[in-house]
Design an enzyme around this catalytic site. Structure first.
Site, PDB file in Angstrom:
ATOM      1  N   HIS A 166       0.923  -1.094  -0.152  1.00  0.00           N
ATOM      2  CA  HIS A 166       0.136   0.074   0.143  1.00  0.00           C
ATOM      3  C   HIS A 166       0.970   1.396   0.143  1.00  0.00           C
ATOM      4  CE1 HIS A 166      -3.044  -2.788   2.028  1.00  0.00           C
ATOM      5  NE2 HIS A 166      -3.312  -2.873   0.732  1.00  0.00           N
ATOM      6  N   GLU A 169       1.630   3.740   2.799  1.00  0.00           N
ATOM      7  CA  GLU A 169       2.039   3.382   3.953  1.00  0.00           C
ATOM      8  C   GLU A 169       3.592   3.608   4.121  1.00  0.00           C
ATOM      9  OE1 GLU A 169       0.141  -0.234   4.396  1.00  0.00           O
ATOM     10  OE2 GLU A 169      -1.865   0.769   4.220  1.00  0.00           O
ATOM     11  N   GLU A 335       2.053  -3.852  11.499  1.00  0.00           N
ATOM     12  CA  GLU A 335       1.278  -2.614  11.169  1.00  0.00           C
ATOM     13  C   GLU A 335       1.743  -1.482  12.152  1.00  0.00           C
ATOM     14  OE1 GLU A 335      -1.069  -2.085   9.078  1.00  0.00           O
ATOM     15  OE2 GLU A 335      -1.959  -3.807   8.449  1.00  0.00           O
TER      16      GLU A 335
HETATM   17 ZN    ZN Z   1      -1.497  -1.823   4.286  1.00  0.00          ZN
END
Ligand code: ZN
Length: 386
Positions: A166, A169, A335
């Site tokens: 992504h 990010e 994350e």
């Molecule tokens: Zn992501």
């Protein structure tokens, strides 16, 4: 005269209306999909003006639930970034700055440019122990590099780490930069022990097309790469297709996929417990890894950010699930927050590039500690591929 533009790598903003009192803006959707949330723009001619910015379409972005706790970043030199008070009224996102310089940049998070990416790849390749194993071309004729750290052997575990599926990010690539600097610089006994026991395969940026375009989640074909792993399409998702094929040739004993979450205010791990073939042994490894990570740094939290998938309910389009299922290995998504770690808050900088790099360096500790517990997967061999 005040001017706002996004005509640079990773830029994203649309000007609706502009005056000295208020600048009204929209976030553009991804180049080939309706996803949107990332923004990055510069404002020229704002010195000594208290300039009010308003994102008019904030409520229509992909994750509006992130706005109430969001605090955006600004910079005068694109090196040092600081938090700007930000508010959300359910419709628009507002922030203002009494600028000290003629030009200021604003973004959702500290950007990671394609130029910096090229520097990182080139620097890594000047270090001992790092080679360019392979690469692939994207739809926009950019390049994805697969770095190999250390030599390959049947006795060693194969550790795969990818980042920035992504593109917004950016903390994920900062994380990789921290990891690469730690493992490639210095000749510590710890590094030696690590590379005696494991070979690393690292893709610092999975989605350069999306990153350059200023996209939130998708690649040059509008595909969310982290929903493409069930059977990656070579034409529309050449990035995940390439990496998955390389993994099949080499084998995977541990997989880490690095991301950022817009909403959740701490760094955490999402596992692959919903996979059909998930085992008790994998669950124990997962728990051990998280505990070791947390022991190594208070910036990693053992608290679950996402609700765990029910057994068998894992989405195999997601890299972490597909790789874990295919190779029967420990497979984790890491994350990081966009705004801050609520357990270790920093009001001025929040979560930033520095903390992402530090987390990337320290992840080598849980990796080193879990290595003796990992078993070689069935596909793991040391055949050299071209
Ligand atoms: Zn992501």
């Amino acid at each position: 005269m005040l001017r706002v533009d996004d005509n640079f790598d990773g830029g994203n903003i649309e000007v609706i209306d502009i005056s000295l009192e208020k600048v009204s803006l929209n976030i553009k959707k991804d180049s080939k999909s309706d996803e949107k949330q990332w923004f990055y723009f510069r404002a020229t001619g704002i010195k000594n003006i208290r300039c009010n910015f308003e994102i008019a379409n904030a409520s229509t972005v992909s994750y509006p639930e992130a706005w109430p706790t969001c605090s955006i970043v600004a910079s005068y030199d694109r090196k040092s970034w600081f938090r700007v008070p930000t508010s959300y009224n359910g419709e628009t996102l507002s922030f203002n700055l009494q600028a000290e310089r003629d030009i200021a940049y604003f973004a959702l998070f500290e950007p990671y440019s394609y130029e910096r990416h090229l520097d990182l790849i080139s620097w890594s390749l000047t270090q001992d122990n790092c080679t360019l194993l392979s690469y692939c071309e994207t739809l926009e004729q950019n390049q994805i590099e697969l770095l190999q750290i250390g030599t390959r052997s049947n006795d060693k575990k194969n550790i795969w780490i990818i980042a920035r599926q992504h593109p917004a990010e950016t903390m994920a690539e900062w994380f990789i930069e921290g990891l690469l600097k730690k493992i490639l610089s210095g000749t510590s006994l710890q590094n030696k022990a690590l590379l005696d026991a494991a070979t690393f395969y690292i893709v610092p940026s999975m989605n350069p097309d999306g990153a350059i375009a200023g996209n939130l989640r998708t690649n040059g074909a509008g595909i969310d790469l982290n929903r493409s792993w069930l059977n990656p399409n070579k034409l529309t998702a050449p990035e995940s297709h390439f990496v998955f094929e390389q993994m099949k040739s080499i084998g995977v004993d541990l997989f880490l996929d690095i991301h950022g979450d817009e909403d959740i205010p701490y760094a955490f791990i999402a596992g692959s417990e919903g996979n059909p073939s998930y085992t008790k042994e994998l669950a124990l490894l997962d728990t051990f890894f998280r505990a070791q990570f947390n022991k190594a740094t208070p910036d990693f939290c053992v608290e679950n950010g996402y609700k765990a998938n029910l057994p068998g309910a894992g989405d195999l389009r997601i890299a972490c699930n597909q790789v874990g299922e295919y190779f029967n290995c420990l497979s984790l998504t890491i994350e990081m927050p966009f705004t801050d770690n609520k357990y270790q808050p920093n009001k001025i900088e929040g979560w930033n590039a520095q903390r992402s790099m530090a987390l990337g360096a320290v992840v080598l500790t849980p990796i080193r500690n879990i290595l003796p517990k990992l078993t070689k997967t069935k596909n793991s061999d040391c055949t050299q591929i071209n």
